[in-house]
Design a protein around this motif. Structure first.
Motif, short mmCIF file in Angstrom:
data_model
loop_
_atom_site.label_atom_id
_atom_site.label_comp_id
_atom_site.label_asym_id
_atom_site.label_seq_id
_atom_site.Cartn_x
_atom_site.Cartn_y
_atom_site.Cartn_z
N ALA A 1 36.76 -23.87 14.06
CA ALA A 1 36.23 -22.41 13.99
C ALA A 1 34.98 -22.29 14.84
O ALA A 1 34.35 -23.37 14.89
N ALA A 2 34.42 -21.04 15.16
CA ALA A 2 33.19 -21.18 15.90
C ALA A 2 32.07 -20.87 15.25
O ALA A 2 32.42 -20.30 14.15
N LYS A 3 30.81 -21.35 15.58
CA LYS A 3 29.75 -21.06 14.66
C LYS A 3 29.45 -19.67 14.45
O LYS A 3 28.86 -19.45 13.34
N SER A 4 29.93 -18.81 15.10
CA SER A 4 29.55 -17.41 14.98
C SER A 4 30.66 -16.57 14.06
O SER A 4 30.37 -15.60 13.63
N ASP A 5 31.63 -17.44 13.48
CA ASP A 5 32.66 -16.79 12.80
C ASP A 5 32.16 -16.38 11.41
O ASP A 5 31.35 -17.25 10.90
N ARG A 6 32.56 -15.51 10.90
CA ARG A 6 32.10 -14.91 9.50
C ARG A 6 33.11 -15.59 8.44
O ARG A 6 34.39 -15.58 8.71
N VAL A 7 32.51 -16.01 7.31
CA VAL A 7 33.15 -16.71 6.32
C VAL A 7 33.52 -15.83 5.22
O VAL A 7 32.85 -14.70 4.87
N SER A 8 34.38 -15.86 4.66
CA SER A 8 35.13 -15.11 3.47
C SER A 8 34.94 -16.06 2.21
O SER A 8 35.28 -17.24 2.14
N ALA A 9 34.44 -15.48 1.14
CA ALA A 9 34.39 -16.13 -0.17
C ALA A 9 35.85 -16.59 -0.58
O ALA A 9 36.74 -16.13 -0.50
N GLY A 10 35.60 -17.98 -1.16
CA GLY A 10 37.07 -18.56 -1.53
C GLY A 10 37.74 -19.44 -0.31
O GLY A 10 38.55 -20.14 -0.62
N ALA A 11 37.25 -19.20 0.88
CA ALA A 11 38.05 -19.77 2.02
C ALA A 11 37.50 -21.32 1.82
O ALA A 11 36.46 -21.84 1.51
N TRP A 12 38.40 -22.07 2.59
CA TRP A 12 38.49 -23.56 2.28
C TRP A 12 37.86 -24.41 3.44
O TRP A 12 38.06 -23.97 4.56
N LEU A 13 36.72 -24.88 3.00
CA LEU A 13 36.08 -25.66 4.08
C LEU A 13 36.08 -27.37 3.97
O LEU A 13 36.19 -27.70 2.80
N GLU A 14 36.30 -27.80 5.10
CA GLU A 14 36.18 -29.27 5.23
C GLU A 14 35.20 -29.53 6.21
O GLU A 14 35.26 -29.37 7.51
N VAL A 15 34.38 -30.33 5.82
CA VAL A 15 33.04 -30.51 6.62
C VAL A 15 32.88 -32.04 6.62
O VAL A 15 32.95 -32.81 5.53
N THR A 16 32.95 -32.61 7.96
CA THR A 16 32.60 -34.07 8.07
C THR A 16 31.20 -34.11 8.59
O THR A 16 30.70 -33.72 9.53
N LEU A 17 30.30 -34.68 7.63
CA LEU A 17 28.77 -34.98 7.86
C LEU A 17 28.79 -36.17 8.53
O LEU A 17 28.91 -37.42 7.94
N PRO A 18 27.84 -36.22 9.74
CA PRO A 18 27.56 -37.63 10.16
C PRO A 18 26.70 -38.41 9.41
O PRO A 18 25.94 -37.90 8.56
N PRO A 19 26.70 -39.80 9.57
CA PRO A 19 25.70 -40.57 8.90
C PRO A 19 24.29 -39.90 8.95
O PRO A 19 23.73 -39.85 10.33
#
Length: 308
Positions: A49-67
């Motif tokens: 997704a783009a950084k400006s996309d709006r999120v909805s409550a309950g939508a599933w996020l997978e986030v890979t955080l760099p070290p």
């Protein structure tokens, strides 16, 4: 090593931009969150997704955080102008000059209190992270004044607890623009990272509780000299709370101070000084208090105002 986390968007972030939501959920700046999204490190309901996309409550996020970046190792390096106010077997109290941080941090190449003490041969407590040995509280790089550093392990644990439990009496003097009304009062407003993600902090609903007491000591035509007592010790707390009152610290351009006034007074940083520090000695169990005079640049600004 990267860290991948999967979780739903909380209800409270319904309708937020993706970069703002990631920043709030993981304690990042908006800029850093946008970089992670741009690098493909975020999936929203399984898709990029783009950084400006709006999120909805309950939508599933997978986030890979760099070290996280590796913290710099302290080196022994003398700090010109740093004065030792008191030293015993357990603590050392220093008067920190301008342009010096408490301890080395990622991206900072200037001097630090910790490195200056190591250069002087002072043995400090080794509890906590290696790059912060003995450090129990901090001052901004351009805020001058008193800091206590722990030399013994007992002092480190006792002082850390004292700061956490708010039993340390921290007094600052600051020169602010205009005249606060009332002349004496309390700012009780939560602080968190500024939504812009540009390194500033701000009064933000849901931020960490932050309490600042102020008392006008002297009023001038264009500014007021305040004594500040802190109950909490948030990053930039005095600067943020004074700006929230529409009376920013003179010279504090980051928080909206008038550059014309600062230039007229010869102030090239925020006019903010840790003038007194009081606490119970960690091993002698008696109250101790230390004070610090204004540095030359701050003193000169006040004298100019008095002449007006």
């Amino acid at each position: 090593m990267s860290d991948t986390r999967s979780l739903p968007v909380p209800d409270g972030l319904e309708g937020d931009r993706l970069d703002a939501a990631i920043a709030r959920m993981f304690g990042l700046s908006r800029t850093r969150a946008a970089e992670i999204i741009g690098d493909g490190g975020v999936l929203l309901d399984g898709a990029e997704a783009a950084k400006s996309d709006r999120v909805s409550a309950g939508a599933w996020l997978e986030v890979t955080l760099p070290p996280p970046p590796t913290a710099p190792v302290p080196r022994a390096e003398a700090v010109p102008g740093m004065r030792i106010v008191h030293e015993d077997a357990d603590i050392i109290v220093v008067d920190k000059p301008v342009g010096v941080v408490a301890h080395p941090t990622v991206g900072w190449t200037g001097p630090s209190v910790l490195e200056g003490l190591l250069a002087s041969g002072v043995q400090l407590a080794t509890s906590g992270a290696a790059e912060r040995q003995g450090i129990v509280h901090r001052l901004d790089a351009n805020t001058t004044g008193l800091m206590v550093v722990a030399k013994s392990e007992t002092a480190y644990s006792v002082l850390k607890r004292a700061f956490k439990e708010r039993t340390v009496d921290k007094r600052y003097h600051t020169l602010v623009q205009g005249h606060p009304d009332p002349l004496r009062g309390t700012v009780d407003a939560p602080i968190d990272r500024h939504p812009a993600g540009d390194g500033r902090w701000a009064v933000v609903a849901g931020g960490r509780p932050s309490v600042t007491h102020y008392d006008t000591q002297e009023a001038f035509r264009a500014a007021s000299l305040l004594e500040i007592k802190l109950e909490t010790g948030r990053t930039h707390q005095i600067r943020v709370h004074m700006a929230a009152l529409r009376h920013p610290c003179v010279g504090d351009h980051l928080y909206g101070a008038d550059p014309t006034l600062a230039e007229r007074l010869g102030v090239r940083r925020q006019w903010l000084h840790a003038v007194r520090l009081g606490f119970d000695h960690p091993t002698e169990h008696r109250p101790v208090e230390f004070s610090s005079p204004y540095p030359d640049d701050l003193s000169a600004a006040v004298e100019l105002l008095r002449e007006d």
